[in-house]
Design an enzyme around this catalytic site. Structure first.
Site, mmCIF file in Angstrom:
data_model
loop_
_atom_site.group_PDB
_atom_site.id
_atom_site.type_symbol
_atom_site.label_atom_id
_atom_site.label_comp_id
_atom_site.label_asym_id
_atom_site.label_seq_id
_atom_site.Cartn_x
_atom_site.Cartn_y
_atom_site.Cartn_z
ATOM 1 N N GLU A 80 40.658 99.021 62.573
ATOM 2 C CA GLU A 80 40.390 98.249 63.790
ATOM 3 C C GLU A 80 40.772 99.070 65.022
ATOM 4 O O GLU A 80 41.373 100.137 64.934
ATOM 5 C CB GLU A 80 41.180 96.936 63.807
ATOM 6 C CG GLU A 80 40.369 95.699 63.451
ATOM 7 C CD GLU A 80 39.364 95.307 64.518
ATOM 8 O OE1 GLU A 80 39.189 96.058 65.505
ATOM 9 O OE2 GLU A 80 38.724 94.254 64.374
ATOM 10 N N ARG A 106 49.795 86.961 64.726
ATOM 11 C CA ARG A 106 49.923 88.390 64.999
ATOM 12 C C ARG A 106 48.953 88.763 66.121
ATOM 13 O O ARG A 106 48.007 88.017 66.415
ATOM 14 C CB ARG A 106 49.630 89.225 63.758
ATOM 15 C CG ARG A 106 48.207 89.120 63.216
ATOM 16 C CD ARG A 106 47.997 90.120 62.081
ATOM 17 N NE ARG A 106 46.707 90.002 61.427
ATOM 18 C CZ ARG A 106 45.566 90.553 61.866
ATOM 19 N NH1 ARG A 106 45.566 91.209 63.021
ATOM 20 N NH2 ARG A 106 44.443 90.413 61.192
ATOM 21 N N ASN A 157 45.920 90.999 67.748
ATOM 22 C CA ASN A 157 44.722 91.393 67.003
ATOM 23 C C ASN A 157 43.784 92.358 67.700
ATOM 24 O O ASN A 157 43.161 93.156 67.033
ATOM 25 C CB ASN A 157 43.920 90.151 66.596
ATOM 26 C CG ASN A 157 42.852 90.462 65.555
ATOM 27 O OD1 ASN A 157 43.144 91.116 64.563
ATOM 28 N ND2 ASN A 157 41.625 90.015 65.791
ATOM 29 N N GLU A 167 44.555 82.889 59.035
ATOM 30 C CA GLU A 167 43.163 82.635 59.404
ATOM 31 C C GLU A 167 42.767 81.175 59.186
ATOM 32 O O GLU A 167 41.659 80.871 58.740
ATOM 33 C CB GLU A 167 42.220 83.584 58.640
ATOM 34 C CG GLU A 167 42.543 85.046 58.878
ATOM 35 C CD GLU A 167 41.618 86.006 58.143
ATOM 36 O OE1 GLU A 167 40.612 85.538 57.568
ATOM 37 O OE2 GLU A 167 41.890 87.220 58.144
ATOM 38 N N ASP A 204 33.083 90.618 65.178
ATOM 39 C CA ASP A 204 34.430 91.185 65.210
ATOM 40 C C ASP A 204 34.660 91.776 66.601
ATOM 41 O O ASP A 204 34.337 91.138 67.590
ATOM 42 C CB ASP A 204 34.585 92.205 64.075
ATOM 43 C CG ASP A 204 36.008 92.308 63.564
ATOM 44 O OD1 ASP A 204 36.922 92.473 64.392
ATOM 45 O OD2 ASP A 204 36.223 92.238 62.341
#
Length: 302
Positions: A29, A112, A114, A133, A209
């Protein structure tokens, strides 16, 4: 509301992305081109790792992080800020040290950090999410010169982005599980204004995303489980889709001296052994020619 069906005339056949770094990231990521290093930095969230890739020398280096790491950005003091599960830390690559700067969600241990971006004024915009999630506990924050605030956008389970338009006056933010990308107007001081739906990813095309904006003001999004990245014009119309040999594309960044190379992070997360056998490049860093340049990066003044 805009639904992301491929319109007539949109480009379906594009460049073939190539793996340029085999890292086998569990959840690659946050790619970001750092001009002062002439290198691409990115993270492996679930692998607890920061990676640096120098394309000119074709060499990479990695650092282990003390927990899940959602993003990395350069800071005005020549160092980096990283978003760990416990909060924002100052990261010094030379000493491999991490020092806590801000803990915006110390009261939400199941969350958290992201994804993030840096505005032209040096403000750091970042999001949080429920690590399981499930709960709608993810928020968008702005940190600038020591002041960190929840900007007040509706919470979702998984935030992605934010990303900013070239003029810095539109904030794009993603509700990944809801498959929505939203846009919010910003005042000159960063105060949020009206929010509207930018686009919705249709069923079966994966989940939006990380978003990135190019020099023409078009938005690119990785599609987790969608085998592709997509490009949308500023009105939210889908104009390009580039297919990958792996299912989970998380985010792209524009790099190189002229910001004309697109780098894409990918993930092995959620793939069983059969899928991994069929996708041996899952988790690698990819590159392709996007046909457009990116926007210059900024350093955070946090």
């Amino acid at each position: 509301m805009t639904i992301s069906l491929m319109p007539a005339g949109a480009e379906m056949v594009g460049p073939t992305p190539k793996s340029v770094l085999s890292v086998g990231a569990i959840l690659g990521e946050g790619p970001i081109w750092v001009a002062r290093d002439a290198a691409l930095w990115f993270v492996d969230i679930k692998g607890h790792c920061v990676h640096r890739f120098d394309p000119a020398l074709n060499v990479a280096r990695s650092w282990t992080t003390p927990g899940q790491v959602g993003w990395i950005v350069p800071t005005a003091d020549g160092m980096f800020a990283v978003g760990l599960q416990s909060g924002i830390h100052r990261f010094d690559p030379a000493s491999a040290s991490f020092r806590l700067l801000h803990a915006p969600e110390a009261h939400l241990p199941g969350n958290r950090l992201n994804d993030a971006t840096v505005a032209p004024d040096g403000a750091l915009w970042f999001g949080s999410m429920d690590d399981a999630e499930k709960a709608d506990s993810g928020h968008i924050y702005r940190l600038h010169q020591g002041t960190c605030v929840n900007v007040g956008l509706p919470p979702v389970s998984i935030t992605n982005g934010p990303a900013l338009s070239p003029d810095g006056r539109t904030l794009y933010h993603t509700d990944t599980l809801g498959r929505h990308i939203w846009r919010t107007t910003l005042d000159a001081d960063g105060a949020i204004g009206e929010t509207s739906l930018f686009t919705t990813i249709e069923d079966g095309a994966g989940y939006p995303d990380g978003p990135t904006v190019d020099a023409e003001g078009c938005l690119w999004t990785g599609l987790f489980g969608g085998w592709a990245v997509r490009r949308y014009d500023p009105a939210g119309t889908l104009i390009r889709e580039i297919r990958f040999p792996v299912a989970n594309i998380t985010k792209i960044a524009f790099g190189g001296d002229d910001l004309s190379v697109a780098y894409a992070t990918t993930a092995r997360k959620g793939l069983d052994m059969t899928a991994l056998t069929e996708q041996p490049l899952a988790g690698d860093l990819f590159a392709f020619d996007p046909g457009v340049a990116g926007l210059p990066g900024h350093v955070a003044t946090i």
